[in-house]
Design an enzyme around this catalytic site. Sequence first.
Site: not given
Length: 362
Positions: A50, A73, A82, A205
């Site tokens: 955010e 949050c 946030c 990889r």
Amino acid sequence: MTSPMQRALALAHSALGTTSPNPTVGAVLVKGGQVVGEGVTQPPPGPHAEVVALRQAGERARGSTLYVTLEPCSHFGRTPPCSQALIEAGVAEVHLAVLDPNPLVAGKGQAALEEAGIPTFLGEGAEQAQQLGEAHARYITTGLPFVVAKFAMSLDGKIATATGHSQWITGEEARQHSNRLRGVYDAILVGIETVLADDPLLTYRDPSGTPHQRQPLRVVVDSTGRTPSTARLLAQPGKTLVAMARASTERKALLERAGAEVAALPGEDGRVDLRALLRLLGQREVTSVIVEGGGTLLGALFDQRLVDKVMAFVAPIIIGGGQAPTPVGGIGIRHMAEALALQRVTVERLGEDLLVIGYCPR
């Protein structure tokens, strides 16, 4: 045309494996029918999705609509809340795919937005968002990593011939997919028999075979300390943890000199205590583990109901042989009614092979 929430989900998916122990989140800000900002959660201690989107939007964030894959949050952690940043930026409304299962949030972020006069809408893209956040949800509510059992087998359920030859059961497309999974999970877990039989690298990889900079933690379950100090996985980029139940001081010192960390986790049966191992990994903020064999380790994990998800690659070949190994050993069950029935099962086609995905009941 891709909807803003689908774009947010795609952003989150693109960052899988890079944000742990934080959940992977995507966010899109829309104003006047145009995207004015978007973001994805950055590796810790970087900003959440955010905030990345707000910074990109600048003043255009005022009066905009946010589409985000996880509830913003509402608490101070590695970063400020946030929800407060959205309120201060003047965002007009917020669409949430799912609420955050973190007990510190769990609806508090949504409530903070509503109390500030910002209407919220919950549920768009919920199924995809829950899948993206499945490891975080398990970890944040239990302190244990999300455990995925992955194996490749023939149509008749074999992982090698009776002589032990196993390369390759699946085709190139399935093997590439399997390698990409290593970039998503925090740790790869294998048993000592796999190390002794295959001497694997256990690295993530690129298509050319070059190891990526970010490597999952390699974990070897080795009850009696048989891991060779010359094992190839000890010389690869990243870290290796060898979990033992009993081994001589000299043996431990030899492996530590070879670059491994050794953890003593004895169980009552003389083997590594797998629950204790998972607790240790959780304490180290390992939120997800992919188990790549062998049959003894997978069998023990299934016997103890420690597996959350199964990813089985099935090749359309017949190997046969009464002594040919199968992917899951352990004690098993006595009656078919006791069989572990997977839920939410899906099947994907990868070249000539199939990938069967299912979740273990909890």
